[in-house]
Design an enzyme around this catalytic site. Structure first.
Site, PDB file in Angstrom:
ATOM      1  N   ARG A   1       0.819  -1.213   0.000  1.00 46.31           N
ATOM      2  CA  ARG A   1       0.000   0.000   0.000  1.00 46.31           C
ATOM      3  C   ARG A   1       0.856   1.268   0.000  1.00 46.31           C
ATOM      4  O   ARG A   1       0.445   2.295  -0.538  1.00 46.31           O
ATOM      5  CB  ARG A   1      -0.947   0.006   1.199  1.00 46.31           C
ATOM      6  CG  ARG A   1      -2.157  -0.882   0.977  1.00 46.31           C
ATOM      7  CD  ARG A   1      -3.075  -0.839   2.169  1.00 46.31           C
ATOM      8  NE  ARG A   1      -4.382  -1.391   1.832  1.00 46.31           N
ATOM      9  CZ  ARG A   1      -5.389  -1.493   2.700  1.00 46.31           C
ATOM     10  NH1 ARG A   1      -5.221  -1.093   3.944  1.00 46.31           N
ATOM     11  NH2 ARG A   1      -6.544  -1.983   2.315  1.00 46.31           N
TER      12      ARG A   1
ATOM     13  N   LYS B   1     -16.928 -16.947   3.053  1.00 45.90           N
ATOM     14  CA  LYS B   1     -18.378 -16.912   3.285  1.00 45.90           C
ATOM     15  C   LYS B   1     -19.185 -16.362   2.107  1.00 45.90           C
ATOM     16  O   LYS B   1     -18.814 -15.368   1.500  1.00 45.90           O
ATOM     17  CB  LYS B   1     -18.688 -16.037   4.508  1.00 45.90           C
ATOM     18  CG  LYS B   1     -18.261 -16.668   5.800  1.00 45.90           C
ATOM     19  CD  LYS B   1     -18.969 -16.021   6.971  1.00 45.90           C
ATOM     20  CE  LYS B   1     -18.167 -14.858   7.465  1.00 45.90           C
ATOM     21  NZ  LYS B   1     -18.687 -13.979   8.403  1.00 45.90           N
TER      22      LYS B   1
ATOM     23  N   GLY C   1      -8.700  -8.291   0.271  1.00 44.09           N
ATOM     24  CA  GLY C   1      -7.472  -8.263   1.062  1.00 44.09           C
ATOM     25  C   GLY C   1      -6.735  -9.596   1.046  1.00 44.09           C
ATOM     26  O   GLY C   1      -5.526  -9.645   0.780  1.00 44.09           O
TER      27      GLY C   1
ATOM     28  N   GLY D   1     -12.255  -4.191   1.756  1.00 38.64           N
ATOM     29  CA  GLY D   1     -13.673  -3.835   1.780  1.00 38.64           C
ATOM     30  C   GLY D   1     -14.053  -2.892   0.642  1.00 38.64           C
ATOM     31  O   GLY D   1     -15.127  -3.019   0.039  1.00 38.64           O
TER      32      GLY D   1
HETATM   33  P1  ADP Z   1     -10.893 -11.621   0.541  1.00 37.92           P
HETATM   34  O1  ADP Z   1     -10.275 -11.003   1.777  1.00 37.92           O
HETATM   35  O2  ADP Z   1      -9.919 -11.702  -0.590  1.00 37.92           O
HETATM   36  O3  ADP Z   1     -12.194 -10.962   0.167  1.00 37.92           O
HETATM   37  P2  ADP Z   1     -12.122 -13.728   2.079  1.00 37.92           P
HETATM   38  O4  ADP Z   1     -11.836 -12.998   3.349  1.00 37.92           O
HETATM   39  O5  ADP Z   1     -13.517 -13.853   1.653  1.00 37.92           O
HETATM   40  O6  ADP Z   1     -11.211 -13.164   0.885  1.00 37.92           O
HETATM   41  O7  ADP Z   1     -11.615 -15.233   2.187  1.00 37.92           O
HETATM   42  C1  ADP Z   1     -10.333 -15.606   2.583  1.00 37.92           C
HETATM   43  C2  ADP Z   1     -10.373 -16.738   3.566  1.00 37.92           C
HETATM   44  O8  ADP Z   1     -11.130 -17.844   3.083  1.00 37.92           O
HETATM   45  C3  ADP Z   1      -8.988 -17.267   3.805  1.00 37.92           C
HETATM   46  O9  ADP Z   1      -8.619 -17.002   5.135  1.00 37.92           O
HETATM   47  C4  ADP Z   1      -9.111 -18.776   3.545  1.00 37.92           C
HETATM   48  O10 ADP Z   1      -8.410 -19.569   4.476  1.00 37.92           O
HETATM   49  C5  ADP Z   1     -10.595 -19.013   3.654  1.00 37.92           C
HETATM   50  N1  ADP Z   1     -11.017 -20.223   2.929  1.00 37.92           N
HETATM   51  C6  ADP Z   1     -10.882 -20.471   1.612  1.00 37.92           C
HETATM   52  N2  ADP Z   1     -11.340 -21.706   1.318  1.00 37.92           N
HETATM   53  C7  ADP Z   1     -11.778 -22.251   2.463  1.00 37.92           C
HETATM   54  C8  ADP Z   1     -12.355 -23.514   2.817  1.00 37.92           C
HETATM   55  N3  ADP Z   1     -12.577 -24.454   1.898  1.00 37.92           N
HETATM   56  N4  ADP Z   1     -12.691 -23.726   4.110  1.00 37.92           N
HETATM   57  C9  ADP Z   1     -12.462 -22.768   5.038  1.00 37.92           C
HETATM   58  N5  ADP Z   1     -11.924 -21.556   4.781  1.00 37.92           N
HETATM   59  C10 ADP Z   1     -11.580 -21.305   3.505  1.00 37.92           C
HETATM   60  C1  3PG Z   2      -8.765  -1.604   4.910  1.00 37.59           C
HETATM   61  O1  3PG Z   2      -7.732  -2.117   5.358  1.00 37.59           O
HETATM   62  O2  3PG Z   2      -9.660  -2.268   4.357  1.00 37.59           O
HETATM   63  C2  3PG Z   2      -8.878  -0.110   4.934  1.00 37.59           C
HETATM   64  O3  3PG Z   2      -7.698   0.486   5.365  1.00 37.59           O
HETATM   65  C3  3PG Z   2     -10.071   0.338   5.770  1.00 37.59           C
HETATM   66  O4  3PG Z   2      -9.921  -0.034   7.107  1.00 37.59           O
HETATM   67  P1  3PG Z   2     -11.198  -0.165   8.044  1.00 37.59           P
HETATM   68  O5  3PG Z   2     -11.946  -1.404   7.601  1.00 37.59           O
HETATM   69  O6  3PG Z   2     -10.667  -0.265   9.456  1.00 37.59           O
HETATM   70  O7  3PG Z   2     -12.058   1.055   7.828  1.00 37.59           O
END
Ligand code: ADP
Ligand code: 3PG
Ligand code: MG
Length: 394
Positions: free
Chosen positions: A36, A198, A351, A374
């Site tokens: 970043r 999810k 992320g 987000g």
């Molecule tokens: P992003 O941050 O890119 O939007 P998410 O937060 O939705 O992605 O998803 C990431 C998480 O999903 C990771 O921590 C990963 O371990 C989890 N994940 C992926 N596949 C599975 C699975 N089959 N069972 C449990 N967790 C999973």
């Molecule tokens: C992020 O890491 O997604 C941004 O820096 C925003 O952070 P926040 O979800 O704490 O508002």
């Protein structure tokens, strides 16, 4: 079209730039991923080359309106100083007489200061107008280069634009160009790859994408809720019981829009989520007592073959528990495929997905990796981001 950095005469001006230096730190407060910070260098360097005094501001973490020393921006100031090869003045706060004093040390031209964590003050998140005005007093022009925070209507993102001429930095511009092109004017075939943990996190994204894409491939834990709707046994895999009806509606909506939905046909399965667990490949059903932790080889083949002809690809959500090496192959093969896709625009958002691709060392092979977590999800949902909306039009 929003104004950008190029639309202002920056020479000798104080340019107040909102950046997103909300970077991950380890327990010794070392930055573990500085993407970043690096991503904002073009904006900062441009302003310096034009002879501007650069005043940067950011949040870090969620300190809840009070100073928390472990959330100081000083590690970011240090890293930025190394990257720029020049001094970066670290301010003690983001507003107030002492900060005014510290900024006076900036001198005439081409210098950089970083204000302290905006969220040490409760008025940042409340978007209090008097606080936004105080922030604005630190500059003559306001530039937003914090795409990752632009879904937050906070004082440094939204409020401040009421008090200064405003525009987008180069990073914000790039994010809008890649994500915006994909969503508004994609080259076809347009394929979305969705995964992660999810369905409930991504419903808005799936629904919005159905109106635009030709194919959606779903992996990760998200896939199990959809497989359940299709009557496939998923063993102990993670899924969301209360989202079954919604997943069914999404599948119906996709069918009506003639969008092809590809779900995993096999899985890497374990009885316990542990790096050293015994693994077996099963599919399409999973036996009782087993969890799906990654997409299997046939699914990798199915997904990558479908990607061959894609001209636009948006990827959000890992295909498996990529944090554990034995369960990262599905995500790796997808990343590798995208890295080698000729003549296609490849956009990665989210992320964890961005961290996953960067971890494979394939970050610079994608057309664009969003710096937003987000924020990129909200953008893909088709929502207007307050930080972009607030900027001046050309
Ligand atoms: P992003 O941050 O890119 O939007 P998410 O937060 O939705 O992605 O998803 C990431 C998480 O999903 C990771 O921590 C990963 O371990 C989890 N994940 C992926 N596949 C599975 C699975 N089959 N069972 C449990 N967790 C999973
Ligand atoms: C992020 O890491 O997604 C941004 O820096 C925003 O952070 P926040 O979800 O704490 O508002
Ligand atoms: Mg995530």
């Amino acid at each position: 079209m929003k104004k950008t950095l190029r639309d202002f005469d920056l020479g000798g001006k104080r340019v107040l730039i909102r950046v997103d230096f909300n970077v991950p730190l380890d327990k010794n407060l070392n930055i573990t991923d500085d993407s970043r910070i690096r991503a904002t260098l073009p904006t900062i360097r441009h302003a310096l080359e034009k002879g501007a005094r650069v005043i940067l501001m950011s949040h870090l973490g969620r300190p809840d309106g009070k100073p928390v020393s472990s959330m100081s921006l000083s590690p970011a100031a240090k890293r930025l100083s190394e990257l720029l090869g020049m001094e970066v003045i670290q301010c003690s706060d983001c507003v107030g007489p002492r900060v005014k004093e510290e900024l006076r040390d900036l001198g005439g031209r081409s210098s950089v200061a970083l204000l302290e964590n905006l969220r040490f003050n409760p008025d940042e998140e409340k978007n209090t107008p008097s606080f936004a005005q105080e922030l604005a007093e630190n500059g003559d022009i306001y530039i937003n280069d914090a795409f990752g925070s632009s879904h937050r209507a906070h004082a440094s993102i939204e409020g401040v634009t009421r008090f200064l001429p405003s525009g987008a930095g180069f990073l914000l511009e790039k994010e809008i160009r890649y994500l915006g092109e994909a969503m508004q004017n994609p080259q076809k075939p347009f394929v979305a790859i969705l995964g992660g943990s999810k369905v409930s996190d991504k419903i808005g994204v799936v629904e919005n994408l159905i109106a635009k894409v030709d194919t959606i491939m779903i992996g990760g834990a998200m896939a199990y809720t959809f497989l359940k709707v299709r009557g496939v046994e998923i063993g102990n895999s993670k899924y969301e019981k209360d989202k079954i009806d919604l997943a069914k509606k999404i599948l119906d909506k996709a069918a009506a829009a003639r969008v092809e939905i590809l779900l995993p046909v096999d899985h890497v399965c374990v009885q316990k989520v542990d790096e050293n667990a015994v693994v077996k490949i099963e599919g399409p059903s999973i036996s009782a007592g087993w969890f799906g932790v990654d997409i299997g080889p046939k699914t990798i083949e199915l997904f990558t073959r479908q990607l061959d002809s894609a001209k636009t690809v948006v990827w959000n959500g890992p295909m498996g528990i990529f944090e554990m090496k034995p369960f990262s192959k599905g995500s790796y093969e997808i990343a590798e495929k995208l890295a080698n896709l000729k003549g296609a625009t490849t956009v990665v958002g989210g992320g964890d997905t961005a961290a996953c691709v960067a971890g494979f060392g394939l970050g610079d092979k994608m057309s664009h990796i969003s710096t937003g977590g987000g924020a990129s999800l909200e953008y893909l949902e088709g929502k207007a981001l307050p930080g972009i909306a607030a900027l001046e039009d050309k």
